[in-house]
Each structure stands twice: as structure tokens, then as C-alpha cells.
Motif scaffolding. Structure first.
Motif, PDB file in Angstrom:
ATOM      1  N   ILE A  88      21.437  45.192  40.725  1.00 46.08           N
ATOM      2  CA  ILE A  88      22.601  46.034  40.991  1.00 46.08           C
ATOM      3  C   ILE A  88      23.576  45.235  41.849  1.00 46.08           C
ATOM      4  O   ILE A  88      23.248  44.814  42.961  1.00 46.08           O
ATOM      5  CB  ILE A  88      22.194  47.341  41.698  1.00 46.08           C
ATOM      6  CG1 ILE A  88      21.148  48.079  40.849  1.00 46.08           C
ATOM      7  CG2 ILE A  88      23.420  48.215  41.929  1.00 46.08           C
ATOM      8  CD1 ILE A  88      21.592  48.409  39.433  1.00 46.08           C
ATOM      9  N   ASP A 103      27.666  44.864  43.275  1.00 46.61           N
ATOM     10  CA  ASP A 103      28.905  45.617  43.458  1.00 46.61           C
ATOM     11  C   ASP A 103      30.115  44.764  43.080  1.00 46.61           C
ATOM     12  O   ASP A 103      30.012  43.563  42.807  1.00 46.61           O
ATOM     13  CB  ASP A 103      29.017  46.170  44.881  1.00 46.61           C
ATOM     14  CG  ASP A 103      29.080  45.091  45.956  1.00 46.61           C
ATOM     15  OD1 ASP A 103      29.660  44.016  45.699  1.00 46.61           O
ATOM     16  OD2 ASP A 103      28.569  45.333  47.065  1.00 46.61           O
ATOM     17  N   LEU A 104      31.271  45.397  43.069  1.00 39.41           N
ATOM     18  CA  LEU A 104      32.487  44.736  42.600  1.00 39.41           C
ATOM     19  C   LEU A 104      32.873  43.542  43.462  1.00 39.41           C
ATOM     20  O   LEU A 104      33.330  42.519  42.948  1.00 39.41           O
ATOM     21  CB  LEU A 104      33.629  45.753  42.562  1.00 39.41           C
ATOM     22  CG  LEU A 104      33.583  46.751  41.402  1.00 39.41           C
ATOM     23  CD1 LEU A 104      34.470  47.950  41.694  1.00 39.41           C
ATOM     24  CD2 LEU A 104      34.022  46.077  40.106  1.00 39.41           C
ATOM     25  N   SER A 105      32.700  43.653  44.766  1.00 37.74           N
ATOM     26  CA  SER A 105      33.085  42.544  45.639  1.00 37.74           C
ATOM     27  C   SER A 105      32.180  41.338  45.410  1.00 37.74           C
ATOM     28  O   SER A 105      32.649  40.188  45.411  1.00 37.74           O
ATOM     29  CB  SER A 105      33.044  42.977  47.106  1.00 37.74           C
ATOM     30  OG  SER A 105      31.728  43.344  47.491  1.00 37.74           O
ATOM     31  N   GLU A 106      30.886  41.573  45.190  1.00 38.99           N
ATOM     32  CA  GLU A 106      29.973  40.467  44.888  1.00 38.99           C
ATOM     33  C   GLU A 106      30.349  39.798  43.572  1.00 38.99           C
ATOM     34  O   GLU A 106      30.315  38.564  43.446  1.00 38.99           O
ATOM     35  CB  GLU A 106      28.535  40.980  44.804  1.00 38.99           C
ATOM     36  CG  GLU A 106      27.919  41.391  46.123  1.00 38.99           C
ATOM     37  CD  GLU A 106      26.523  41.942  45.935  1.00 38.99           C
ATOM     38  OE1 GLU A 106      25.578  41.353  46.488  1.00 38.99           O
ATOM     39  OE2 GLU A 106      26.374  42.953  45.217  1.00 38.99           O
ATOM     40  N   PRO A 166      33.537  40.935  37.459  1.00 43.75           N
ATOM     41  CA  PRO A 166      34.094  42.283  37.295  1.00 43.75           C
ATOM     42  C   PRO A 166      34.768  42.404  35.937  1.00 43.75           C
ATOM     43  O   PRO A 166      35.175  41.400  35.340  1.00 43.75           O
ATOM     44  CB  PRO A 166      35.113  42.382  38.437  1.00 43.75           C
ATOM     45  CG  PRO A 166      35.482  40.979  38.753  1.00 43.75           C
ATOM     46  CD  PRO A 166      34.319  40.112  38.384  1.00 43.75           C
ATOM     47  N   ARG A 174      36.453  50.430  36.766  1.00 39.98           N
ATOM     48  CA  ARG A 174      36.092  49.168  37.423  1.00 39.98           C
ATOM     49  C   ARG A 174      34.593  48.939  37.222  1.00 39.98           C
ATOM     50  O   ARG A 174      33.762  49.620  37.827  1.00 39.98           O
ATOM     51  CB  ARG A 174      36.464  49.227  38.901  1.00 39.98           C
ATOM     52  CG  ARG A 174      37.968  49.384  39.112  1.00 39.98           C
ATOM     53  CD  ARG A 174      38.327  49.642  40.560  1.00 39.98           C
ATOM     54  NE  ARG A 174      37.987  48.515  41.420  1.00 39.98           N
ATOM     55  CZ  ARG A 174      38.753  47.441  41.570  1.00 39.98           C
ATOM     56  NH1 ARG A 174      39.897  47.345  40.905  1.00 39.98           N
ATOM     57  NH2 ARG A 174      38.399  46.477  42.379  1.00 39.98           N
ATOM     58  N   CYS A 175      34.286  47.992  36.355  1.00 39.36           N
ATOM     59  CA  CYS A 175      32.902  47.728  35.959  1.00 39.36           C
ATOM     60  C   CYS A 175      32.461  46.344  36.424  1.00 39.36           C
ATOM     61  O   CYS A 175      33.273  45.516  36.840  1.00 39.36           O
ATOM     62  CB  CYS A 175      32.762  47.814  34.439  1.00 39.36           C
ATOM     63  SG  CYS A 175      33.288  49.389  33.716  1.00 39.36           S
ATOM     64  N   VAL A 176      31.163  46.110  36.321  1.00 37.94           N
ATOM     65  CA  VAL A 176      30.571  44.808  36.629  1.00 37.94           C
ATOM     66  C   VAL A 176      29.672  44.406  35.474  1.00 37.94           C
ATOM     67  O   VAL A 176      28.919  45.235  34.938  1.00 37.94           O
ATOM     68  CB  VAL A 176      29.746  44.862  37.935  1.00 37.94           C
ATOM     69  CG1 VAL A 176      28.901  43.595  38.102  1.00 37.94           C
ATOM     70  CG2 VAL A 176      30.660  45.040  39.134  1.00 37.94           C
ATOM     71  N   SER A 236      31.206  51.333  38.562  1.00 38.72           N
ATOM     72  CA  SER A 236      31.564  51.053  39.955  1.00 38.72           C
ATOM     73  C   SER A 236      30.599  51.710  40.931  1.00 38.72           C
ATOM     74  O   SER A 236      30.490  51.291  42.087  1.00 38.72           O
ATOM     75  CB  SER A 236      32.990  51.540  40.237  1.00 38.72           C
ATOM     76  OG  SER A 236      33.100  52.936  39.993  1.00 38.72           O
ATOM     77  N   ASP A 237      29.867  52.725  40.452  1.00 39.22           N
ATOM     78  CA  ASP A 237      28.871  53.390  41.287  1.00 39.22           C
ATOM     79  C   ASP A 237      27.493  52.742  41.180  1.00 39.22           C
ATOM     80  O   ASP A 237      26.522  53.235  41.762  1.00 39.22           O
ATOM     81  CB  ASP A 237      28.773  54.871  40.915  1.00 39.22           C
ATOM     82  CG  ASP A 237      28.454  55.087  39.429  1.00 39.22           C
ATOM     83  OD1 ASP A 237      28.286  54.084  38.698  1.00 39.22           O
ATOM     84  OD2 ASP A 237      28.399  56.257  39.003  1.00 39.22           O
ATOM     85  N   GLY A 238      27.401  51.639  40.435  1.00 41.30           N
ATOM     86  CA  GLY A 238      26.131  50.938  40.274  1.00 41.30           C
ATOM     87  C   GLY A 238      25.260  51.470  39.157  1.00 41.30           C
ATOM     88  O   GLY A 238      24.197  50.900  38.881  1.00 41.30           O
TER      89      GLY A 238
END
Length: 251
Positions: free
Chosen positions: A81, A83-86, A140, A203-205, A227-229
Motif C-alpha cells: 500500500i 500513498d500518493l506522495s510516496e 501516481p 488520484r490513483c497510484v 487515493s484511500d489505499g
């Protein structure tokens, strides 16, 4: 039988279609999870036929089978999992700029494509941490409005495409499997299951990681995260080590 023409916009190598995109087109005719095997590079701007095959559905050109698909269960365990910043930080560590990218015009990962045209998913490596797979790459992804289907969500062929190229990055980046990162590869097989389609603007990863090697075959998995994982889709890919001329459709 349904006839299609794959536009040049959806190329992987310059002379053939992006493998994940083609797999997604074929998977649309299969209920649930699907496994698609690519048997030959699908050409661009030519009539292709989608029809029932012996075990499922086939993509053909003048009698030649280019790809074959069947229903399949797609299990992808131990999904990291991120996140967007990672994911954004990982992209900044990518070495695949336009001057060093092997396929800079690829619809999915080509840095030579402009925003709104190509997907521009150019993943980079994440720092190692105990809860992640070995050599995980991430990026992202915010889908454009022109990727939506009639229902307003992102069309399945674009989700398959987004899950495709990152597995290639992960596969050739697997130093523990003897890779240097400079190998040339082509997608041979892809399986995917879509749990929920994102909408344009979400906003996806995308995360991908290598899972093994068997001679010329490289294996990797990927996941599309919201975006919520939450996990939106997962995929498994088999890549083939090939000569550069074969990758470019010149050999």
C-alpha cells in the motif's frame, strides 16, 4: 465477430500496439478476471477481428491469431500500500527520461507523449522497507477525461494498459534476478482483475514489483490503488527478453 482498428496513438513499440491496451480490449469480451496471451505484435491502423476461439476469445488478422484470451482467476498476494506522495517521490527517482527511455513514444509510459495523449505513467523505485515487495516501483496516475467509457468511469482497456508497463519496469529492475535495467523486453502474457474502475480525475497510484524469472521469462505483478489505499485492480505479467530489433518490430 467484431472488427477493430488500433490507432497509432495506442502504440507500445513504434510499429505495434501497446500490449496491455490490446489485452484490455480482448478482456472486455470475457466476464470477470481474464488471462490474455500475446502471440504476435498487433499492428497499428489495420483491420483486426475479435472472435470466439477454441478456449475463449481471439484477436486475428487475416487468419493469423495475434492474441488469445480466456477467463481466469487472478490472485495477487501481498500488495504493498503506497500513498500518493510516496509514488510522486518514486517518479523523481526514475532514470527513464526521454533521452534514455527505450520506447519514448509508448502510449502508457513514454515520456515523449504529451499530457492528455499518452498516460505518462513513468514509475520509479521506492526505498526499501520491511512491508514492501523487493524492488517495488510506483507512480501516481490521474486519468484524463478522454479515457472514460459511456458510463463515465475509466474504460477497462486503459486500466489494463496502466497496469502493464510498470510491471516491465519492475521486471528489468530486478537486480536480484540478474537484471541490469537495460534489457529489452516484450509483454508475453497478462492477467488482470478489475475490482472497481476509477473515474477521470481520481488520484490513483500504480505499484509493481518483480516476482521471479525463468530463463527468458520475467514475472511481475502490479496493482492500481485509490487515493484511500483501496485496491481497484490487480495484474500479473510475463515478459520475454528479446533482441532490440525484435522489440522494435524490425527483426
Amino acid at each position: 465477430m467484431t472488427s477493430i482498428v488500433i490507432e497509432k496513438r495506442f502504440c507500445g513499440p513504434p510499429k505495434s500496439a501497446n500490449g496491455g491496451y490490446v489485452c484490455g480490449l480482448l478482456a472486455a469480451y470475457i466476464d470477470g478476471g481474464a488471462e490474455i496471451t500475446l502471440l504476435a505484435p498487433p499492428p497499428l491502423d489495420q483491420r483486426l477481428d475479435i472472435m470466439a476461439g477454441e478456449y475463449g476469445v481471439e484477436l486475428r488478422m487475416e487468419g493469423t491469431i495475434l492474441a488469445a484470451g480466456r477467463r481466469a482467476r487472478v490472485d495477487v498476494p501481498e500488495i504493498p500500500i503506497i500513498d500518493l506522495s510516496e509514488a510522486a517521490d518514486a517518479v523523481r527517482r526514475s532514470r527513464h527520461d526521454q533521452s534514455r527511455h527505450p520506447l519514448p513514444t509508448c502510449f502508457v509510459c513514454g515520456p515523449g507523449r504529451v499530457h492528455g495523449d499518452g498516460l505518462r505513467i513513468i514509475p520509479g523505485p521506492l526505498p526499501s522497507r520491511p512491508d514492501q515487495q523487493t524492488r517495488t516501483v510506483a507512480a501516481p496516475w490521474v486519468p484524463y477525461a478522454n479515457l472514460a467509457n459511456e458510463g463515465g468511469s475509466v474504460a477497462s482497456e486503459f486500466i489494463w494498459a496502466a497496469l502493464d508497463c510498470p510491471t516491465g519496469y519492475a521486471a528489468v529492475g530486478a537486480q536480484h534476478l540478474g537484471m541490469t535495467g537495460s534489457e529489452t523486453i516484450l509483454l508475453g502474457r497478462m492477467s488482470a482483475h478489475i475490482e472497481r474502475r476509477p473515474s477521470p480525475g481520481d488520484r490513483c497510484v500504480i505499484a509493481a514489483w518483480p516476482t521471479g524469472r525463468d530463463g527468458r521469462k520475467l514475472f511481475a505483478n502490479s496493482a492500481l490503488l485509490g487515493s484511500d489505499g483501496k485496491i481497484l485492480a490487480v495484474a500479473r505479467a510475463t515478459w520475454l527478453l528479446v533482441d532490440r530489433q525484435v522489440q522494435l518490430g524490425e527483426g
